[in-house]
Design a protein around this motif. Structure first.
Motif, PDB file in Angstrom:
ATOM      1  N   ARG A 147      -5.976   4.861  10.601  1.00 37.51           N
ATOM      2  CA  ARG A 147      -5.035   4.601  11.697  1.00 37.51           C
ATOM      3  C   ARG A 147      -5.570   3.466  12.562  1.00 37.51           C
ATOM      4  O   ARG A 147      -6.716   3.502  13.012  1.00 37.51           O
ATOM      5  CB  ARG A 147      -4.843   5.850  12.542  1.00 37.51           C
ATOM      6  N   LEU A 148      -4.742   2.468  12.796  1.00 39.74           N
ATOM      7  CA  LEU A 148      -5.104   1.372  13.685  1.00 39.74           C
ATOM      8  C   LEU A 148      -4.915   1.840  15.124  1.00 39.74           C
ATOM      9  O   LEU A 148      -3.799   2.097  15.571  1.00 39.74           O
ATOM     10  CB  LEU A 148      -4.244   0.140  13.414  1.00 39.74           C
ATOM     11  N   ASN A 183       3.255  -5.444   6.302  1.00 44.33           N
ATOM     12  CA  ASN A 183       2.773  -5.895   4.989  1.00 44.33           C
ATOM     13  C   ASN A 183       1.440  -5.251   4.622  1.00 44.33           C
ATOM     14  O   ASN A 183       1.212  -4.884   3.469  1.00 44.33           O
ATOM     15  CB  ASN A 183       2.635  -7.419   4.963  1.00 44.33           C
ATOM     16  N   ILE A 184       0.562  -5.126   5.609  1.00 38.28           N
ATOM     17  CA  ILE A 184      -0.768  -4.554   5.326  1.00 38.28           C
ATOM     18  C   ILE A 184      -0.657  -3.058   5.053  1.00 38.28           C
ATOM     19  O   ILE A 184      -1.319  -2.538   4.156  1.00 38.28           O
ATOM     20  CB  ILE A 184      -1.713  -4.802   6.517  1.00 38.28           C
ATOM     21  N   ASN A 185       0.180  -2.364   5.847  1.00 36.57           N
ATOM     22  CA  ASN A 185       0.451  -0.945   5.648  1.00 36.57           C
ATOM     23  C   ASN A 185      -0.846  -0.125   5.623  1.00 36.57           C
ATOM     24  O   ASN A 185      -1.160   0.573   4.655  1.00 36.57           O
ATOM     25  CB  ASN A 185       1.225  -0.743   4.347  1.00 36.57           C
ATOM     26  N   ILE A 187      -5.295  -4.695  22.799  1.00 38.15           N
ATOM     27  CA  ILE A 187      -3.880  -4.452  22.519  1.00 38.15           C
ATOM     28  C   ILE A 187      -3.794  -3.090  21.833  1.00 38.15           C
ATOM     29  O   ILE A 187      -4.425  -2.877  20.796  1.00 38.15           O
ATOM     30  CB  ILE A 187      -3.303  -5.539  21.593  1.00 38.15           C
ATOM     31  N   ASP A 188      -3.043  -2.154  22.409  1.00 33.27           N
ATOM     32  CA  ASP A 188      -2.973  -0.819  21.812  1.00 33.27           C
ATOM     33  C   ASP A 188      -1.552  -0.340  21.549  1.00 33.27           C
ATOM     34  O   ASP A 188      -1.334   0.836  21.251  1.00 33.27           O
ATOM     35  CB  ASP A 188      -3.726   0.200  22.668  1.00 33.27           C
ATOM     36  N   HIS A 189      -0.584  -1.243  21.663  1.00 27.04           N
ATOM     37  CA  HIS A 189       0.790  -0.929  21.287  1.00 27.04           C
ATOM     38  C   HIS A 189       1.258  -1.976  20.280  1.00 27.04           C
ATOM     39  O   HIS A 189       1.148  -3.173  20.544  1.00 27.04           O
ATOM     40  CB  HIS A 189       1.722  -0.903  22.506  1.00 27.04           C
ATOM     41  N   PHE A 190       1.770  -1.508  19.143  1.00 32.84           N
ATOM     42  CA  PHE A 190       2.128  -2.436  18.071  1.00 32.84           C
ATOM     43  C   PHE A 190       3.537  -2.159  17.543  1.00 32.84           C
ATOM     44  O   PHE A 190       4.046  -1.043  17.661  1.00 32.84           O
ATOM     45  CB  PHE A 190       1.167  -2.289  16.875  1.00 32.84           C
ATOM     46  N   THR A 191       4.109  -3.186  16.961  1.00 36.28           N
ATOM     47  CA  THR A 191       5.310  -3.025  16.135  1.00 36.28           C
ATOM     48  C   THR A 191       4.924  -3.417  14.713  1.00 36.28           C
ATOM     49  O   THR A 191       3.842  -3.970  14.479  1.00 36.28           O
ATOM     50  CB  THR A 191       6.450  -3.936  16.622  1.00 36.28           C
TER      51      THR A 191
END
Length: 231
Positions: free
Chosen positions: A174-175, A164-166, A198-202
């Protein structure tokens, strides 16, 4: 690892202490005997000598260290002379503080590729702080144009998924990671709050109230997030 820090003013002293604190061997060098004496108990060794004197400079174990930092702040001439002599006697890994664009041009012309500009970096961090206001946590220089920004998420992000934030499409940022406040048990089994990375996201990952975001991009793009707070 082993380092020589030439110039034990504010920057050199802080750098020497920090490198020694994490287990490195550090030799501090300054012509000012009082500065040298103040560091002797904090680092592996400290010596007083004139670094514009080639014979004195040759007494340093410059071939046995991983890097030599030259951190003079006020004396342009001493910095340039020291760097030129170090290059002429075969010192390899040099990291030099530049205090002005002219100073940087000169030391790069001598053959130094790694330059640090703490005053300029502080100015950039201050500008970022002023721009972000209460969202700002920290700033890290990566290149001349792109930086890492550690920020508190604006209220509009909280409870929203990354989809949603995109962030990349809307803000050109880049996050990289999220620091999330969690309860973690210590060795005694007692739960205490601690930030975990936390450095891995979906796309379904949701931003929470106490999160801290680490974003990579340009100042003009982080300004887009700052504008959300002003609306």
């Amino acid at each position: 690892m082993k380092y020589i820090i030439i110039g034990l003013g504010n920057l050199g002293k802080a750098l020497a202490k920090d490198l020694a604190r994490i287990g490195n061997d550090v030799i501090g060098v300054d012509i000012n005997i009082a500065r040298v004496d103040a560091m002797k108990q904090l680092i592996s060794g400290a010596v007083s000598l004139d670094t514009t004197d080639e014979e004195a400079l040759r007494t340093l174990p410059f071939k046995d260290v991983d890097a030599i930092y030259v951190t003079f702040g006020k004396d342009f001439g001493v910095s340039v002379q020291t760097v030129a002599l170090l290059k002429s006697i075969g010192a390899d890994k040099l990291i030099v503080r530049a205090t002005s664009p002219i100073h940087e041009t000169v030391i790069r012309a001598i053959g130094v590729s790694e330059v640090i500009t703490p005053e300029e970096d502080f100015a950039s961090m201050y500008v970022s702080h002023m721009l972000m206001g209460a969202l700002f946590k920290q700033w890290y220089k990566i290149t001349e144009t792109h930086h890492l920004y550690k920020i508190v998420p604006p209220e509009i992000f909280i409870g929203q998924s990354l989809q949603n934030i995109n962030i990349e499409e809307k803000f050109d940022l880049r996050l990289v990671a999220v620091e999330r406040l969690l309860e973690v048990k210590n060795v005694l089994g007692v739960k205490r709050p601690s930030y975990q990375v936390i450095d891995h996201f979906t796309d379904a990952f949701v931003i929470e109230k106490d999160d801290i975001l680490l974003l990579f991009g340009q100042l003009k793009d982080i300004e887009k997030i700052a504008e959300l707070v002003k609306k």
